[in-house]
Write a protein that holds these residues in place. Structure first.
Motif, PDB file in Angstrom:
ATOM      1  N   PHE A 117       0.876  -1.169   0.000  1.00 24.71           N
ATOM      2  CA  PHE A 117       0.000   0.000   0.000  1.00 24.71           C
ATOM      3  C   PHE A 117       0.912   1.217   0.000  1.00 24.71           C
ATOM      4  O   PHE A 117       1.505   1.571   1.006  1.00 24.71           O
ATOM      5  CB  PHE A 117      -0.909  -0.012   1.224  1.00 24.71           C
ATOM      6  N   LEU A 118       1.024   1.860  -1.170  1.00 25.30           N
ATOM      7  CA  LEU A 118       1.907   3.003  -1.342  1.00 25.30           C
ATOM      8  C   LEU A 118       1.100   4.287  -1.468  1.00 25.30           C
ATOM      9  O   LEU A 118       0.198   4.370  -2.293  1.00 25.30           O
ATOM     10  CB  LEU A 118       2.769   2.830  -2.593  1.00 25.30           C
ATOM     11  N   ALA A 119       1.428   5.280  -0.653  1.00 21.01           N
ATOM     12  CA  ALA A 119       0.834   6.610  -0.782  1.00 21.01           C
ATOM     13  C   ALA A 119       1.841   7.517  -1.475  1.00 21.01           C
ATOM     14  O   ALA A 119       3.008   7.571  -1.091  1.00 21.01           O
ATOM     15  CB  ALA A 119       0.477   7.175   0.589  1.00 21.01           C
ATOM     16  N   PRO A 150       3.106   9.101  11.975  1.00 27.20           N
ATOM     17  CA  PRO A 150       3.430  10.526  12.068  1.00 27.20           C
ATOM     18  C   PRO A 150       2.182  11.388  11.905  1.00 27.20           C
ATOM     19  O   PRO A 150       1.331  11.103  11.057  1.00 27.20           O
ATOM     20  CB  PRO A 150       4.401  10.741  10.910  1.00 27.20           C
ATOM     21  N   HIS A 151       2.094  12.427  12.717  1.00 28.03           N
ATOM     22  CA  HIS A 151       0.945  13.334  12.654  1.00 28.03           C
ATOM     23  C   HIS A 151       1.473  14.759  12.518  1.00 28.03           C
ATOM     24  O   HIS A 151       2.229  15.239  13.365  1.00 28.03           O
ATOM     25  CB  HIS A 151       0.082  13.199  13.904  1.00 28.03           C
ATOM     26  N   VAL A 152       1.068  15.423  11.437  1.00 35.03           N
ATOM     27  CA  VAL A 152       1.599  16.743  11.095  1.00 35.03           C
ATOM     28  C   VAL A 152       0.699  17.846  11.631  1.00 35.03           C
ATOM     29  O   VAL A 152      -0.512  17.834  11.423  1.00 35.03           O
ATOM     30  CB  VAL A 152       1.735  16.890   9.568  1.00 35.03           C
ATOM     31  N   ILE A 153       1.295  18.791  12.311  1.00 37.40           N
ATOM     32  CA  ILE A 153       0.591  19.981  12.779  1.00 37.40           C
ATOM     33  C   ILE A 153       1.205  21.184  12.076  1.00 37.40           C
ATOM     34  O   ILE A 153       2.407  21.441  12.195  1.00 37.40           O
ATOM     35  CB  ILE A 153       0.710  20.150  14.302  1.00 37.40           C
ATOM     36  N   LEU A 154       0.386  21.881  11.311  1.00 41.46           N
ATOM     37  CA  LEU A 154       0.863  23.040  10.563  1.00 41.46           C
ATOM     38  C   LEU A 154       0.992  24.241  11.490  1.00 41.46           C
ATOM     39  O   LEU A 154       0.078  24.551  12.259  1.00 41.46           O
ATOM     40  CB  LEU A 154      -0.107  23.367   9.423  1.00 41.46           C
ATOM     41  N   LEU A 155       2.131  24.918  11.410  1.00 43.26           N
ATOM     42  CA  LEU A 155       2.368  26.113  12.207  1.00 43.26           C
ATOM     43  C   LEU A 155       2.078  27.357  11.378  1.00 43.26           C
ATOM     44  O   LEU A 155       2.393  27.412  10.195  1.00 43.26           O
ATOM     45  CB  LEU A 155       3.814  26.146  12.708  1.00 43.26           C
ATOM     46  N   SER A 156       1.504  28.338  12.003  1.00 48.56           N
ATOM     47  CA  SER A 156       1.124  29.567  11.318  1.00 48.56           C
ATOM     48  C   SER A 156       2.342  30.316  10.801  1.00 48.56           C
ATOM     49  O   SER A 156       3.292  30.585  11.539  1.00 48.56           O
ATOM     50  CB  SER A 156       0.327  30.474  12.264  1.00 48.56           C
ATOM     51  N   LEU A 173     -10.835   4.960   3.341  1.00 46.51           N
ATOM     52  CA  LEU A 173      -9.472   4.497   3.571  1.00 46.51           C
ATOM     53  C   LEU A 173      -9.432   3.273   4.491  1.00 46.51           C
ATOM     54  O   LEU A 173      -8.543   2.432   4.363  1.00 46.51           O
ATOM     55  CB  LEU A 173      -8.626   5.640   4.122  1.00 46.51           C
ATOM     56  N   ASP A 174     -10.388   3.164   5.416  1.00 44.84           N
ATOM     57  CA  ASP A 174     -10.508   1.930   6.200  1.00 44.84           C
ATOM     58  C   ASP A 174     -10.768   0.746   5.265  1.00 44.84           C
ATOM     59  O   ASP A 174     -10.174  -0.327   5.410  1.00 44.84           O
ATOM     60  CB  ASP A 174     -11.662   2.039   7.202  1.00 44.84           C
ATOM     61  N   LEU A 175     -11.683   0.954   4.307  1.00 40.49           N
ATOM     62  CA  LEU A 175     -12.009  -0.094   3.338  1.00 40.49           C
ATOM     63  C   LEU A 175     -10.778  -0.456   2.510  1.00 40.49           C
ATOM     64  O   LEU A 175     -10.461  -1.640   2.330  1.00 40.49           O
ATOM     65  CB  LEU A 175     -13.131   0.381   2.416  1.00 40.49           C
ATOM     66  N   THR A 176     -10.072   0.559   2.037  1.00 44.95           N
ATOM     67  CA  THR A 176      -8.899   0.306   1.200  1.00 44.95           C
ATOM     68  C   THR A 176      -7.839  -0.470   1.966  1.00 44.95           C
ATOM     69  O   THR A 176      -7.255  -1.439   1.448  1.00 44.95           O
ATOM     70  CB  THR A 176      -8.316   1.637   0.695  1.00 44.95           C
ATOM     71  N   LEU A 210      -1.248  14.604   4.318  1.00 44.24           N
ATOM     72  CA  LEU A 210      -0.120  13.828   4.816  1.00 44.24           C
ATOM     73  C   LEU A 210      -0.502  12.949   6.003  1.00 44.24           C
ATOM     74  O   LEU A 210       0.033  11.848   6.175  1.00 44.24           O
ATOM     75  CB  LEU A 210       1.027  14.757   5.209  1.00 44.24           C
ATOM     76  N   ASN A 211      -1.412  13.434   6.836  1.00 38.91           N
ATOM     77  CA  ASN A 211      -1.815  12.647   8.000  1.00 38.91           C
ATOM     78  C   ASN A 211      -2.553  11.380   7.589  1.00 38.91           C
ATOM     79  O   ASN A 211      -2.308  10.301   8.138  1.00 38.91           O
ATOM     80  CB  ASN A 211      -2.672  13.490   8.937  1.00 38.91           C
ATOM     81  N   LEU A 212      -3.465  11.500   6.624  1.00 42.02           N
ATOM     82  CA  LEU A 212      -4.172  10.318   6.143  1.00 42.02           C
ATOM     83  C   LEU A 212      -3.208   9.358   5.455  1.00 42.02           C
ATOM     84  O   LEU A 212      -3.285   8.141   5.642  1.00 42.02           O
ATOM     85  CB  LEU A 212      -5.293  10.727   5.181  1.00 42.02           C
ATOM     86  N   ALA A 213      -2.305   9.899   4.654  1.00 42.15           N
ATOM     87  CA  ALA A 213      -1.340   9.058   3.959  1.00 42.15           C
ATOM     88  C   ALA A 213      -0.480   8.284   4.948  1.00 42.15           C
ATOM     89  O   ALA A 213      -0.271   7.073   4.809  1.00 42.15           O
ATOM     90  CB  ALA A 213      -0.461   9.921   3.055  1.00 42.15           C
ATOM     91  N   ALA A 214       0.013   8.971   5.972  1.00 39.11           N
ATOM     92  CA  ALA A 214       0.870   8.329   6.963  1.00 39.11           C
ATOM     93  C   ALA A 214       0.106   7.323   7.809  1.00 39.11           C
ATOM     94  O   ALA A 214       0.655   6.301   8.239  1.00 39.11           O
ATOM     95  CB  ALA A 214       1.512   9.389   7.862  1.00 39.11           C
ATOM     96  N   GLN A 215      -1.169   7.595   8.057  1.00 44.90           N
ATOM     97  CA  GLN A 215      -1.969   6.723   8.915  1.00 44.90           C
ATOM     98  C   GLN A 215      -2.337   5.409   8.230  1.00 44.90           C
ATOM     99  O   GLN A 215      -2.372   4.358   8.872  1.00 44.90           O
ATOM    100  CB  GLN A 215      -3.241   7.450   9.350  1.00 44.90           C
ATOM    101  N   TYR A 216      -2.586   5.470   6.915  1.00 46.47           N
ATOM    102  CA  TYR A 216      -3.127   4.294   6.237  1.00 46.47           C
ATOM    103  C   TYR A 216      -2.134   3.529   5.376  1.00 46.47           C
ATOM    104  O   TYR A 216      -2.264   2.312   5.221  1.00 46.47           O
ATOM    105  CB  TYR A 216      -4.339   4.702   5.384  1.00 46.47           C
ATOM    106  N   ALA A 217      -1.171   4.200   4.797  1.00 46.94           N
ATOM    107  CA  ALA A 217      -0.265   3.525   3.870  1.00 46.94           C
ATOM    108  C   ALA A 217       0.868   2.816   4.605  1.00 46.94           C
ATOM    109  O   ALA A 217       1.329   3.266   5.654  1.00 46.94           O
ATOM    110  CB  ALA A 217       0.313   4.532   2.876  1.00 46.94           C
ATOM    111  N   GLY A 218       1.342   1.725   4.019  1.00 48.15           N
ATOM    112  CA  GLY A 218       2.478   1.028   4.582  1.00 48.15           C
ATOM    113  C   GLY A 218       3.791   1.675   4.186  1.00 48.15           C
ATOM    114  O   GLY A 218       4.781   1.585   4.909  1.00 48.15           O
ATOM    115  N   SER A 219       3.797   2.310   3.014  1.00 49.04           N
ATOM    116  CA  SER A 219       4.984   3.011   2.539  1.00 49.04           C
ATOM    117  C   SER A 219       4.553   4.277   1.821  1.00 49.04           C
ATOM    118  O   SER A 219       3.407   4.397   1.389  1.00 49.04           O
ATOM    119  CB  SER A 219       5.818   2.115   1.610  1.00 49.04           C
ATOM    120  N   MET A 220       5.496   5.219   1.699  1.00 52.99           N
ATOM    121  CA  MET A 220       5.178   6.510   1.095  1.00 52.99           C
ATOM    122  C   MET A 220       6.273   6.919   0.121  1.00 52.99           C
ATOM    123  O   MET A 220       7.442   6.590   0.287  1.00 52.99           O
ATOM    124  CB  MET A 220       5.000   7.588   2.175  1.00 52.99           C
TER     125      MET A 220
END
Length: 267
Positions: A30-32, A251-257, A178-181, A199-209
């Motif tokens: 599963f590649l994102a 990994p979970h990304v938080i955008l800084l202002s 994405l749960d289904l995928t 990026l958060n969804l990609a990191a959460q669900y994919a095995g590789s990026m």
């Protein structure tokens, strides 16, 4: 390797978006694919799915050049959900999803019980069975996107390519899709390539990026290896903090202002 892309030169007219690009993917992976607008994500998936012929290079699937395969044969192995899902004719949802069975039909072979079952399973999996009798032209953008995924699943492919599948979905349906995928990837061994902006969804669900920048590979590996503060800053030009997802550990990304950054003179 199941999928091999070798020294690909691909683009539009004289403009090469990808130049000398190579990629290998194992069966069941599963590649994102992530990166900013215009970096070559969609061009890559178009080349892999034979929607765009490369100027040079090769794309092979299970050792076979995709351009030497008959369209019907390729469609039995690869299903694509593209960004644009325009349908101009008044098909019902069930009729549209049933089109995913066309690679298995011929002039002498009509739909069978197995085809009907594949369509029903695809509708159930995408939570669109209740829409079966609705006209596709009357659906919302999110409903239509789920129907297009159902049509792809009805093909019963070995490789599923999703180009921005969550673009028109609300949060609940993003997670549902994405749960289904991921479930299909883990339980059926379905190979998945998903182009994702989040990026958060990609990191959460994919095995590789795979992170692209200007048509080139910038980073590739596990989500922890790819989604770093340094990589995001270099590719997107954004200041972020990267922590761990409280449940998944991804990994979970938080955008800084940017405004706050300038105010504090911290950039």
């Amino acid at each position: 390797m199941y999928l091999n892309v070798g020294n690909l030169r691909c683009g539009y007219g004289a403009r090469m978006v990808l130049d000398g690009f190579s990629l290998s993917l194992r069966k069941g992976e599963f590649l994102a694919v992530v990166g900013p607008n215009g970096c070559g994500k969609s061009t890559l998936v178009k080349a892999i799915s034979r929607a765009l012929r490369p100027a040079a290079g090769t794309v092979s699937l299970a050792g076979r050049d995709i351009w030497r395969m008959k369209p019907r044969e390729l469609a039995r192995q690869v299903a694509v959900v593209a960004q644009e899902t325009g349908v101009e004719f008044d098909f019902t949802v069930e009729e549209l999803v049933a089109m995913g069975r066309l690679p298995y039909l011929s002039r002498f072979r009509r739909e069978t019980e197995a085809d009907d079952l594949a369509v029903r399973r695809a509708l159930e999996a995408t939570n669109t069975l209740g829409l079966a009798d609705r006209l596709v032209t009357g659906l919302s953008g999110g409903e239509r996107q789920r129907v297009m995924v159902a049509r792809a699943l009805a093909q019963e492919p070995e490789l599923l390519i999703l180009d921005e599948p969550t673009a028109h979905l609300d949060i609940a349906h993003q997670v549902e899709l994405l749960d289904l995928t991921r479930r299909l990837n883990r339980e059926r061994g379905l190979t998945v390539i998903a182009v994702l902006h989040d990026l958060n969804l990609a990191a959460q669900y994919a095995g590789s990026m795979l992170m692209l920048k200007d048509g080139r590979r910038f980073a590739e590996g596990s989500p922890v290896q790819v989604v770093t503060e340094a990589n995001v800053a270099a590719v997107y030009g954004s200041r972020v903090r990267v922590s761990s997802h409280p449940e998944e550990g991804s990994p979970h990304v938080i955008l800084l202002s940017g405004e706050r950054c300038r105010d504090e003179r911290a950039c």
